[in-house]
Motif scaffolding. Structure first.
Motif, PDB file in Angstrom:
ATOM      1  N   ALA A  76     -17.670  20.460 -31.422  1.00  0.00           N
ATOM      2  CA  ALA A  76     -17.439  21.685 -30.659  1.00  0.00           C
ATOM      3  C   ALA A  76     -16.699  21.424 -29.352  1.00  0.00           C
ATOM      4  O   ALA A  76     -16.213  22.349 -28.725  1.00  0.00           O
ATOM      5  CB  ALA A  76     -18.773  22.367 -30.381  1.00  0.00           C
ATOM      6  N   ASN A  77     -16.638  20.172 -28.925  1.00  0.00           N
ATOM      7  CA  ASN A  77     -16.072  19.884 -27.605  1.00  0.00           C
ATOM      8  C   ASN A  77     -14.930  18.888 -27.665  1.00  0.00           C
ATOM      9  O   ASN A  77     -14.820  17.996 -26.817  1.00  0.00           O
ATOM     10  CB  ASN A  77     -17.158  19.381 -26.659  1.00  0.00           C
ATOM     11  N   ASN A  78     -14.098  19.011 -28.693  1.00  0.00           N
ATOM     12  CA  ASN A  78     -12.895  18.203 -28.722  1.00  0.00           C
ATOM     13  C   ASN A  78     -13.218  16.703 -28.740  1.00  0.00           C
ATOM     14  O   ASN A  78     -12.498  15.884 -28.180  1.00  0.00           O
ATOM     15  CB  ASN A  78     -12.054  18.554 -27.481  1.00  0.00           C
ATOM     16  N   GLY A  79     -14.349  16.331 -29.326  1.00  0.00           N
ATOM     17  CA  GLY A  79     -14.712  14.916 -29.451  1.00  0.00           C
ATOM     18  C   GLY A  79     -15.517  14.381 -28.293  1.00  0.00           C
ATOM     19  O   GLY A  79     -16.093  13.294 -28.380  1.00  0.00           O
ATOM     20  N   ALA A  80     -15.562  15.105 -27.170  1.00  0.00           N
ATOM     21  CA  ALA A  80     -16.321  14.619 -26.010  1.00  0.00           C
ATOM     22  C   ALA A  80     -17.753  15.140 -26.088  1.00  0.00           C
ATOM     23  O   ALA A  80     -17.972  16.313 -26.368  1.00  0.00           O
ATOM     24  CB  ALA A  80     -15.670  15.085 -24.722  1.00  0.00           C
ATOM     25  N   TYR A  81     -18.698  14.271 -25.823  1.00  0.00           N
ATOM     26  CA  TYR A  81     -20.100  14.662 -25.908  1.00  0.00           C
ATOM     27  C   TYR A  81     -20.587  15.162 -24.556  1.00  0.00           C
ATOM     28  O   TYR A  81     -20.576  14.417 -23.582  1.00  0.00           O
ATOM     29  CB  TYR A  81     -20.930  13.467 -26.376  1.00  0.00           C
ATOM     30  N   PRO A  82     -21.033  16.415 -24.453  1.00  0.00           N
ATOM     31  CA  PRO A  82     -21.550  16.891 -23.163  1.00  0.00           C
ATOM     32  C   PRO A  82     -22.933  16.297 -22.925  1.00  0.00           C
ATOM     33  O   PRO A  82     -23.863  16.606 -23.664  1.00  0.00           O
ATOM     34  CB  PRO A  82     -21.654  18.407 -23.342  1.00  0.00           C
ATOM     35  N   PRO A  83     -23.067  15.408 -21.929  1.00  0.00           N
ATOM     36  CA  PRO A  83     -24.331  14.696 -21.777  1.00  0.00           C
ATOM     37  C   PRO A  83     -25.491  15.615 -21.403  1.00  0.00           C
ATOM     38  O   PRO A  83     -25.278  16.671 -20.811  1.00  0.00           O
ATOM     39  CB  PRO A  83     -24.050  13.711 -20.635  1.00  0.00           C
TER      40      PRO A  83
ATOM     41  N   ALA B 116      -0.812  13.046 -18.040  1.00  0.00           N
ATOM     42  CA  ALA B 116      -2.037  13.739 -18.423  1.00  0.00           C
ATOM     43  C   ALA B 116      -2.259  13.670 -19.927  1.00  0.00           C
ATOM     44  O   ALA B 116      -1.319  13.780 -20.703  1.00  0.00           O
ATOM     45  CB  ALA B 116      -1.967  15.190 -17.985  1.00  0.00           C
ATOM     46  N   SER B 117      -3.514  13.475 -20.327  1.00  0.00           N
ATOM     47  CA  SER B 117      -3.837  13.487 -21.755  1.00  0.00           C
ATOM     48  C   SER B 117      -4.121  14.912 -22.193  1.00  0.00           C
ATOM     49  O   SER B 117      -4.530  15.760 -21.399  1.00  0.00           O
ATOM     50  CB  SER B 117      -5.080  12.623 -22.024  1.00  0.00           C
ATOM     51  N   GLU B 118      -3.905  15.145 -23.467  1.00  0.00           N
ATOM     52  CA  GLU B 118      -4.141  16.459 -24.070  1.00  0.00           C
ATOM     53  C   GLU B 118      -5.592  16.890 -23.880  1.00  0.00           C
ATOM     54  O   GLU B 118      -6.526  16.126 -24.139  1.00  0.00           O
ATOM     55  CB  GLU B 118      -3.813  16.345 -25.575  1.00  0.00           C
ATOM     56  N   GLY B 119      -5.807  18.087 -23.410  1.00  0.00           N
ATOM     57  CA  GLY B 119      -7.158  18.638 -23.315  1.00  0.00           C
ATOM     58  C   GLY B 119      -8.029  18.010 -22.247  1.00  0.00           C
ATOM     59  O   GLY B 119      -9.242  18.156 -22.284  1.00  0.00           O
ATOM     60  N   MET B 120      -7.427  17.299 -21.291  1.00  0.00           N
ATOM     61  CA  MET B 120      -8.217  16.696 -20.221  1.00  0.00           C
ATOM     62  C   MET B 120      -7.875  17.377 -18.900  1.00  0.00           C
ATOM     63  O   MET B 120      -6.802  17.968 -18.755  1.00  0.00           O
ATOM     64  CB  MET B 120      -7.927  15.196 -20.112  1.00  0.00           C
ATOM     65  N   TYR B 121      -8.805  17.270 -17.946  1.00  0.00           N
ATOM     66  CA  TYR B 121      -8.620  17.936 -16.656  1.00  0.00           C
ATOM     67  C   TYR B 121      -8.686  16.912 -15.552  1.00  0.00           C
ATOM     68  O   TYR B 121      -9.331  15.870 -15.689  1.00  0.00           O
ATOM     69  CB  TYR B 121      -9.681  19.018 -16.465  1.00  0.00           C
ATOM     70  N   TYR B 122      -7.997  17.227 -14.448  1.00  0.00           N
ATOM     71  CA  TYR B 122      -7.945  16.283 -13.344  1.00  0.00           C
ATOM     72  C   TYR B 122      -9.081  16.543 -12.360  1.00  0.00           C
ATOM     73  O   TYR B 122      -9.300  17.673 -11.937  1.00  0.00           O
ATOM     74  CB  TYR B 122      -6.602  16.378 -12.612  1.00  0.00           C
TER      75      TYR B 122
ATOM     76  N   THR C 223     -10.841  14.708  -8.806  1.00  0.00           N
ATOM     77  CA  THR C 223     -10.715  13.670  -7.796  1.00  0.00           C
ATOM     78  C   THR C 223     -11.846  12.641  -7.885  1.00  0.00           C
ATOM     79  O   THR C 223     -11.660  11.467  -7.590  1.00  0.00           O
ATOM     80  CB  THR C 223     -10.778  14.298  -6.379  1.00  0.00           C
ATOM     81  N   PHE C 224     -13.036  13.107  -8.255  1.00  0.00           N
ATOM     82  CA  PHE C 224     -14.196  12.239  -8.121  1.00  0.00           C
ATOM     83  C   PHE C 224     -14.636  11.581  -9.426  1.00  0.00           C
ATOM     84  O   PHE C 224     -15.485  10.715  -9.433  1.00  0.00           O
ATOM     85  CB  PHE C 224     -15.371  13.038  -7.532  1.00  0.00           C
ATOM     86  N   TYR C 225     -14.081  12.036 -10.532  1.00  0.00           N
ATOM     87  CA  TYR C 225     -14.491  11.465 -11.825  1.00  0.00           C
ATOM     88  C   TYR C 225     -13.839  10.087 -11.987  1.00  0.00           C
ATOM     89  O   TYR C 225     -12.654   9.929 -11.706  1.00  0.00           O
ATOM     90  CB  TYR C 225     -14.048  12.401 -12.952  1.00  0.00           C
ATOM     91  N   PRO C 226     -14.620   9.080 -12.416  1.00  0.00           N
ATOM     92  CA  PRO C 226     -14.023   7.746 -12.594  1.00  0.00           C
ATOM     93  C   PRO C 226     -12.864   7.824 -13.590  1.00  0.00           C
ATOM     94  O   PRO C 226     -13.042   8.305 -14.703  1.00  0.00           O
ATOM     95  CB  PRO C 226     -15.169   6.916 -13.163  1.00  0.00           C
ATOM     96  N   GLY C 227     -11.691   7.407 -13.173  1.00  0.00           N
ATOM     97  CA  GLY C 227     -10.526   7.501 -14.040  1.00  0.00           C
ATOM     98  C   GLY C 227      -9.798   8.830 -13.910  1.00  0.00           C
ATOM     99  O   GLY C 227      -8.710   9.013 -14.450  1.00  0.00           O
ATOM    100  N   ASN C 228     -10.403   9.776 -13.185  1.00  0.00           N
ATOM    101  CA  ASN C 228      -9.796  11.067 -12.822  1.00  0.00           C
ATOM    102  C   ASN C 228      -9.573  12.065 -13.960  1.00  0.00           C
ATOM    103  O   ASN C 228      -9.254  13.210 -13.709  1.00  0.00           O
ATOM    104  CB  ASN C 228      -8.461  10.875 -12.076  1.00  0.00           C
ATOM    105  N   GLN C 229      -9.698  11.637 -15.216  1.00  0.00           N
ATOM    106  CA  GLN C 229      -9.493  12.608 -16.299  1.00  0.00           C
ATOM    107  C   GLN C 229     -10.818  12.923 -16.972  1.00  0.00           C
ATOM    108  O   GLN C 229     -11.459  12.034 -17.538  1.00  0.00           O
ATOM    109  CB  GLN C 229      -8.516  12.059 -17.320  1.00  0.00           C
ATOM    110  N   ILE C 230     -11.195  14.177 -16.914  1.00  0.00           N
ATOM    111  CA  ILE C 230     -12.487  14.581 -17.435  1.00  0.00           C
ATOM    112  C   ILE C 230     -12.278  15.634 -18.521  1.00  0.00           C
ATOM    113  O   ILE C 230     -11.375  16.464 -18.428  1.00  0.00           O
ATOM    114  CB  ILE C 230     -13.393  15.099 -16.281  1.00  0.00           C
ATOM    115  N   ALA C 231     -13.131  15.574 -19.561  1.00  0.00           N
ATOM    116  CA  ALA C 231     -12.958  16.487 -20.701  1.00  0.00           C
ATOM    117  C   ALA C 231     -13.499  17.880 -20.408  1.00  0.00           C
ATOM    118  O   ALA C 231     -13.145  18.843 -21.081  1.00  0.00           O
ATOM    119  CB  ALA C 231     -13.647  15.909 -21.931  1.00  0.00           C
ATOM    120  N   MET C 232     -14.363  17.971 -19.388  1.00  0.00           N
ATOM    121  CA  MET C 232     -14.960  19.272 -19.055  1.00  0.00           C
ATOM    122  C   MET C 232     -14.039  20.047 -18.118  1.00  0.00           C
ATOM    123  O   MET C 232     -13.669  19.546 -17.058  1.00  0.00           O
ATOM    124  CB  MET C 232     -16.322  19.051 -18.387  1.00  0.00           C
ATOM    125  N   PRO C 233     -13.631  21.271 -18.484  1.00  0.00           N
ATOM    126  CA  PRO C 233     -12.871  22.076 -17.533  1.00  0.00           C
ATOM    127  C   PRO C 233     -13.782  22.498 -16.389  1.00  0.00           C
ATOM    128  O   PRO C 233     -14.998  22.467 -16.532  1.00  0.00           O
ATOM    129  CB  PRO C 233     -12.433  23.282 -18.363  1.00  0.00           C
TER     130      PRO C 233
END
Lengths: 256, 416
Positions: free
Chosen positions: A129-136, A168-174, A176-186
């Motif tokens: 449901a989340n584009n392969g990313a697991y919502p913890p 930018a990777s497909e379906g990722m959001y920028y 500032t504070f996320y390690p690596g800066n690209q987060i799957a959660m909008p």
């Protein structure tokens, strides 16, 4: 001279203990948006009205993707909900139970003694449901991230447009504070995404602050009890230690 | 008081005649003659013993609620934290107790190293202590695996994998340790069993450690032998009360950690359930293993690294024969004293680089520090035992104590 030396020893000892620890905190280069949380410090307490607002944010926003599986509905009593309110909150969730006497699994309304029902049946459904990313699961998220509540608050406020020339990777959001800066959660929150019952203005930062406080509570529901017991314990220990020092001096005096 | 003559009457006397427990207590905890000049560094032995008891008691209570199964281990710990009465308190005492135990034992070891407590006639006493350290390390490592968080799982994976460095038998050893082909349920369940068992082995070795200690009594800051009864005082009340005071100070620090910063020494990743498919960015062991971890990573060859890491602890067994200098206490050894403090700082540096990523300048620092670590034991100590000249020693413990007091009073050395 001797006295000085023993003081030196103590300083060196303290440094030994503290020095290796400071390196952990020195690791991250991004400065978090540090907040004055009411639950910080030795007399720290949760602000129940903020926690209740945060719970509303969790229920209406976060719960679409994230569970809090370590928390029971009955635990809500700690943040000021009445038994009836808890019953009706639990009643809004459906839980799979069974088998019954006929050997059938069945759906029933959740009870206050049940743990919070998560949004997905299993991890794989969550991923699909989340584009392969697991919502913890969020019950422990504040304890499970370096920086704790400040990190979570910063993350919720840290969404930016991609900088120019950023791959930018497909379906990722920028962020500032996320390690690596690209987060799957909008960015999950925006102004007025919830309407607060107590009339508090639902700004982006206010929502972030409230939900962070709520998740600090789900991570450490024992915090208030721990800190108040801690103050009493330390007071008692300090008193008895001073007395023991007196006894020690008195006993040793006759050796002089 | 002569212990052979049992003066006790009544029921204690009756029991004591048949089972001399009261004589034993009297002999070892009351009249036990102890050098009168022990400083506060001599508190750490009894503190370690008390911490061991705290760990065992909280550990047994936690084991009543914990489940060693990979599916529910993590959740069973969270259940302890949330639903068991005072479970959070028990767990935080136990978790931070491990760190406190290591702080105490490391200070205890550095005390022995400074005052030459490992020298004749206390060699076996010292070696038993090293055995306790090894058992503690094994116990702590396995205990950290039990909550089955990310660091538990990956720490266990990294450390058990070290054994694969041994040629031919390496892979067999690793499979044997895991009880399978990866860190999984059999690993967790055996670690739990051993984590519960080993502390009792520690209790046994501690008992031997005490027997060996009471054979010749405590060393002391001057390192001089006890020459007359004037050099000693009875253990009770002098050292019992001093130990109690030390215990109070220790408990204040311990309680501050438990109640106000319980996760300060831990790693946030361990609150994420173990996931064999996702490696954490940095796998770091608990702080008390960092110096040894640094030595491991300082060497490019895996097998050599592993051997050196183990050697870093095992070399302590040889200490009584590496340092054969006649004078025990560093107080009277001008050169040893300086190398000792350098060694101390070096150990902290090792701990610090152990927490840093193994790259760039950190590798270089780790290498230099590792070389000094071993040089201190294998080169400096034997050389100093041959060539270090020392001045005249005080004639006895009493004389040393008197001259110190005289110093304080008149600012003039009695020895001069």
């Amino acid at each position: 001279m001797k006295v000085m030396q023993s003081k030196l020893h103590i300083i060196v000892l303290l440094l030994t203990i503290l020095f290796p620890l400071s390196v952990f905190s020195a690791g991250d280069k991004v400065d978090l948006m540090e907040q004055k949380w009411p639950f910080n410090g030795i007399f720290g307490r949760f602000d129940n009205t903020a926690l209740q607002r945060g719970f509303k944010v969790y229920r209406e926003v976060c719960a679409a993707c994230h569970g809090i599986r370590h928390v029971s509905y009955r635990d809500l009593k700690d943040i000021g909900f009445s038994s009836d309110e808890i019953k009706s909150i639990a009643g809004e969730y459906e839980i799979k139970d069974g088998p019954n006497d006929e050997g059938e699994m069945f759906q029933r309304e959740a009870l206050p003694s049940d743990k919070f029902v998560g949004p997905y049946e299993n991890d794989n459904v969550a991923r699909v449901a989340n584009n392969g990313a697991y919502p913890p699961d969020l019950s422990l998220i504040v304890k499970a991230r370096a920086g704790g509540a400040d990190y979570l608050y910063s993350l919720l406020n840290g969404y930016k447009e991609y900088p120019e020339d950023y791959e930018a990777s497909e379906g990722m959001y920028y962020n500032t504070f996320y390690p690596g800066n690209q987060i799957a959660m909008p960015s999950p929150i925006e102004d007025d995404i919830v309407e607060y019952d107590d009339g508090t203005e639902a700004t982006h930062t206010q929502i972030a602050k409230d939900v962070t406080a709520f998740l600090a509570w789900t991570a450490e529901p024992e915090l208030e009890e721990r800190k108040s017991l801690g103050v009493k314990t330390l007071f008692f220990l300090a008193l008895i230690t001073i007395m023991l020092l007196g006894v020690k001096r008195k006993v040793w005096k006759d050796l002089d | 008081m002569n212990n052979q003559e049992n003066k006790q009457t009544g029921i204690t006397g009756w029991i004591d005649k048949r089972l001399p427990v009261f004589t034993f207590i009297n002999h070892n905890l009351r009249d036990y003659p102890t050098p009168k000049n022990l400083n506060y560094f001599w508190n750490f032995g009894s503190l370690a013993g008390i911490t061991l008891v705290i760990m065992i008691v909280t550990g047994i209570l936690l084991a009543m609620q914990y489940t060693a199964n990979t599916d529910i281990a993590f959740d069973s710990v969270e259940r302890i934290m949330r639903d068991v009465n005072n479970g959070w308190l028990l767990r935080y005492i136990h978790m931070n107790g491990a760190s406190m135990f290591f702080i105490i034992v490391y200070i205890h070891i550095f005390r022995g190293l400074y005052y030459g407590s490992y020298k004749y006639p206390r060699e076996i006493l010292w070696m038993l202590g090293v055995v306790i350290l090894l058992l503690m390390m094994a116990t702590a490592f396995m205990g950290y695996v039990l909550p089955w968080g990310q660091m538990s799982f990956w720490g266990a994976t990294v450390i058990t994998n070290l054994f694969s460095a041994f040629p031919v038998i390496g892979d067999y050893i690793v499979t044997f340790l895991w009880g399978g082909f990866s860190v999984d349920n059999p690993t967790l369940s055996r670690f739990f069993v051993l984590h519960y068992l080993l502390p009792f082995a520690i209790v046994g070795v501690v008992a031997l450690h005490l027997v060996a200690l009471h054979q010749f009594g405590s060393n002391n800051p001057t390192g001089l032998d006890v020459k007359s009864s004037g050099d000693t005082i009875p253990f009770h009340p002098y050292y019992t009360v001093k130990d109690y005071f030390g215990l109070g100070v220790f408990l204040i620090i311990y309680a501050a950690l438990v109640f106000f910063a319980p996760n300060f020494l831990g790693h946030p990743d361990n609150y994420i359930p173990a996931n064999p498919l996702q490696t954490p960015a940095h796998i770091v062991p608990e702080w008390y293993f960092l110096p040894f971890y640094a030595i491991l990573r300082a060497v490019p060859d895996k097998l050599t690294g592993v051997l050196l890491m183990f050697a870093a602890v095992l070399v302590l067994f040889l200490l009584p024969w590496l340092d054969k200098h006649k004078v025990r206490s560093a107080t009277f050894r001008p050169f040893y004293k300086q190398f000792y403090w350098l060694f101390f700082i070096n150990a902290i540096v090792l701990g610090w680089v152990g927490a840093m990523p193994a790259e760039g300048v950190y590798v270089l620092i780790a290498r230099i520090a590792s070389v000094y670590y071993f040089s201190f034991f294998l080169i400096i100590m034997p050389l100093l035992s041959r060539f270090e000249k020392v001045g005249e020693l005080p004639s006895s413990i009493s004389a040393a104590v008197l001259s110190k007091k005289f110093d304080k009073d008149t600012n003039e050395s009695y020895a001069k």
